[in-house]
Design an enzyme around this catalytic site. Structure first.
Site, PDB file in Angstrom:
ATOM      1  N   SER A 119      40.614  73.571 -25.742  1.00  0.00           N
ATOM      2  CA  SER A 119      41.860  74.137 -26.273  1.00  0.00           C
ATOM      3  C   SER A 119      42.638  74.785 -25.148  1.00  0.00           C
ATOM      4  CB  SER A 119      41.552  75.186 -27.345  1.00  0.00           C
ATOM      5  OG  SER A 119      42.718  75.922 -27.658  1.00  0.00           O
ATOM      6  N   HIS A 123      43.195  69.693 -26.926  1.00  0.00           N
ATOM      7  CA  HIS A 123      43.560  70.320 -28.198  1.00  0.00           C
ATOM      8  C   HIS A 123      44.687  71.324 -27.968  1.00  0.00           C
ATOM      9  CE1 HIS A 123      42.635  71.451 -32.376  1.00  0.00           C
ATOM     10  NE2 HIS A 123      42.890  72.691 -32.018  1.00  0.00           N
ATOM     11  N   ASP A 147      46.969  74.136 -29.803  1.00  0.00           N
ATOM     12  CA  ASP A 147      47.086  75.024 -30.967  1.00  0.00           C
ATOM     13  C   ASP A 147      48.526  75.501 -31.121  1.00  0.00           C
ATOM     14  OD1 ASP A 147      44.318  75.339 -31.983  1.00  0.00           O
ATOM     15  OD2 ASP A 147      43.938  76.116 -29.978  1.00  0.00           O
ATOM     16  N   MET A 156      51.059  77.699 -33.209  1.00  0.00           N
ATOM     17  CA  MET A 156      51.062  78.829 -34.135  1.00  0.00           C
ATOM     18  C   MET A 156      52.470  79.392 -34.261  1.00  0.00           C
ATOM     19  SD  MET A 156      47.617  80.798 -32.876  1.00  0.00           S
ATOM     20  CE  MET A 156      46.144  79.893 -32.385  1.00  0.00           C
ATOM     21  N   HIS A 169      47.279  70.721 -33.389  1.00  0.00           N
ATOM     22  CA  HIS A 169      46.861  71.437 -34.595  1.00  0.00           C
ATOM     23  C   HIS A 169      47.993  72.369 -35.019  1.00  0.00           C
ATOM     24  CE1 HIS A 169      43.700  74.429 -36.443  1.00  0.00           C
ATOM     25  NE2 HIS A 169      44.566  73.975 -37.330  1.00  0.00           N
ATOM     26  N   MET A 202      49.316  75.109 -36.997  1.00  0.00           N
ATOM     27  CA  MET A 202      49.042  76.301 -37.811  1.00  0.00           C
ATOM     28  C   MET A 202      50.383  76.942 -38.134  1.00  0.00           C
ATOM     29  SD  MET A 202      45.610  77.695 -35.914  1.00  0.00           S
ATOM     30  CE  MET A 202      45.845  76.792 -34.379  1.00  0.00           C
ATOM     31  N   MET A 224      37.840  74.993 -39.818  1.00  0.00           N
ATOM     32  CA  MET A 224      37.988  76.220 -39.042  1.00  0.00           C
ATOM     33  C   MET A 224      36.726  77.057 -39.180  1.00  0.00           C
ATOM     34  SD  MET A 224      40.951  75.972 -37.634  1.00  0.00           S
ATOM     35  CE  MET A 224      40.942  77.617 -36.897  1.00  0.00           C
ATOM     36  N   GLY A 275      44.400  81.784 -35.717  1.00  0.00           N
ATOM     37  CA  GLY A 275      45.390  82.705 -35.184  1.00  0.00           C
ATOM     38  C   GLY A 275      45.099  83.205 -33.789  1.00  0.00           C
ATOM     39  N   PHE A 276      43.829  83.270 -33.414  1.00  0.00           N
ATOM     40  CA  PHE A 276      43.479  83.788 -32.101  1.00  0.00           C
ATOM     41  C   PHE A 276      42.268  83.063 -31.543  1.00  0.00           C
ATOM     42  CE2 PHE A 276      45.566  87.361 -34.220  1.00  0.00           C
ATOM     43  CZ  PHE A 276      46.507  87.730 -33.269  1.00  0.00           C
ATOM     44  N   GLY A 277      42.205  82.931 -30.226  1.00  0.00           N
ATOM     45  CA  GLY A 277      41.024  82.409 -29.571  1.00  0.00           C
ATOM     46  C   GLY A 277      39.989  83.507 -29.390  1.00  0.00           C
ATOM     47  N   GLY A 278      38.773  83.084 -29.042  1.00  0.00           N
ATOM     48  CA  GLY A 278      37.728  84.032 -28.686  1.00  0.00           C
ATOM     49  C   GLY A 278      37.043  84.742 -29.840  1.00  0.00           C
ATOM     50  N   ASP A 286      36.751  73.838 -35.128  1.00  0.00           N
ATOM     51  CA  ASP A 286      37.654  74.648 -34.310  1.00  0.00           C
ATOM     52  C   ASP A 286      37.305  76.115 -34.495  1.00  0.00           C
ATOM     53  OD1 ASP A 286      39.693  75.793 -32.896  1.00  0.00           O
ATOM     54  OD2 ASP A 286      41.317  74.787 -33.964  1.00  0.00           O
ATOM     55  N   GLY A 287      36.727  76.704 -33.436  1.00  0.00           N
ATOM     56  CA  GLY A 287      36.449  78.138 -33.451  1.00  0.00           C
ATOM     57  C   GLY A 287      35.015  78.488 -33.129  1.00  0.00           C
ATOM     58  N   GLY A 288      34.831  79.279 -32.089  1.00  0.00           N
ATOM     59  CA  GLY A 288      33.507  79.820 -31.779  1.00  0.00           C
ATOM     60  C   GLY A 288      32.495  78.816 -31.284  1.00  0.00           C
ATOM     61  N   GLY A 336      37.520  76.613 -26.436  1.00  0.00           N
ATOM     62  CA  GLY A 336      38.493  77.246 -25.567  1.00  0.00           C
ATOM     63  C   GLY A 336      37.824  77.984 -24.430  1.00  0.00           C
ATOM     64  N   SER A 337      37.482  79.235 -24.692  1.00  0.00           N
ATOM     65  CA  SER A 337      36.868  80.053 -23.648  1.00  0.00           C
ATOM     66  C   SER A 337      35.544  79.467 -23.176  1.00  0.00           C
ATOM     67  CB  SER A 337      36.665  81.485 -24.162  1.00  0.00           C
ATOM     68  OG  SER A 337      35.946  81.496 -25.383  1.00  0.00           O
TER      69      SER A 337
END
Length: 227
Positions: free
Chosen positions: A12, A37, A39, A41, A70, A72, A141, A146-149, A177-179, A199-200
């Site tokens: 991401s 990817h 994002d 928003m 994506h 959002m 999700m 709404g936020f990364g990390g 998507d996420g974590g 992402g991170s």
């Protein structure tokens, strides 16, 4: 883009260096990324504001794999054509973003993109039944959008397992998507996911000057899924 169920890592760019997107994309692709990817928003559907069609068009020329966009945002429909023209290969809209998701998915395909359907953590999968023939990808999700990390929400593992059963032999990707990390990725791969947005977990420790950690991070996620 041809269909297969092998594990695909989709970094991401929300976690990349905003001042150097082109080079960041070239670096992560060279280090083994399968998709890129993006994002999008709007500060309305989710509590953050990121990119619009001009940014997608600007980075498109740097993407040689798959540009996975994506959305959002709400409403979605007025922006589908612009993001398609900006070069999205996959365009994903949220089930929760509007009252007529079937129409939205039709519009995405009519614009020449693969159609993705995203589900928030609190959304069930019952409404997917009548959309399976309209979609090319389901994005689950595993954090609130709404936020990364953010931290991974473990209840979504069972959601993915049930979605995989519903999909059967249809050519539909399951994206997470996420974590995603080397710890959570194998849980989702085992449950039936094949596209992992990170992402991170991909961008940590590296830079365009020293992109080797990107490759190390991508390989660690891939290896964890294979073990």
């Amino acid at each position: 883009m041809s269909f297969d169920r092998s594990i695909k890592i989709a970094p991401s760019i929300l976690s990349a260096d905003f001042a150097n997107f082109g080079q960041e994309i070239r670096c992560v692709e060279a280090e083994g990324a399968d998709w890129i990817h993006v994002d999008v928003m709007d500060g309305h559907f989710v509590p953050n504001l990121t990119f619009g069609p001009p940014m997608c068009a600007a980075i498109r020329k740097h993407v040689t794999t798959v540009m996975d966009v994506h959305l959002m945002i709400a409403p979605v429909d007025p922006y589908i054509e612009a993001f398609a023209e900006a070069g999205a290969d996959v365009l994903t809209a949220h089930l929760e973003a509007g009252p007529h998701i079937h129409r939205t998915l039709q519009a995405i395909r009519a614009a020449g993109c693969k159609a993705g359907l995203a589900l928030n953590p609190g959304t069930g999968i019952e409404d997917v039944d009548y959309l399976l023939d309209m979609i090319d990808l389901v994005c689950v999700m595993t954090v609130n959008p709404g936020f990364g990390g953010q931290s991974f929400i473990h209840s979504q593992v069972e959601k993915v397992r049930r979605l995989r059963e519903k999909i059967g032999d249809r050519p539909i990707h399951i994206e997470i998507d996420g974590g995603i990390t080397p710890l959570t990725a194998p849980l989702m791969a085992e449950a039936g996911a094949d596209v992992l947005v990170a992402g991170s977990a991909v961008f940590k420790g590296g830079s365009v000057v020293d992109p080797a950690p990107y490759g190390d991070n991508i390989r660690a996620i891939r290896a964890a899924c294979a073990s």
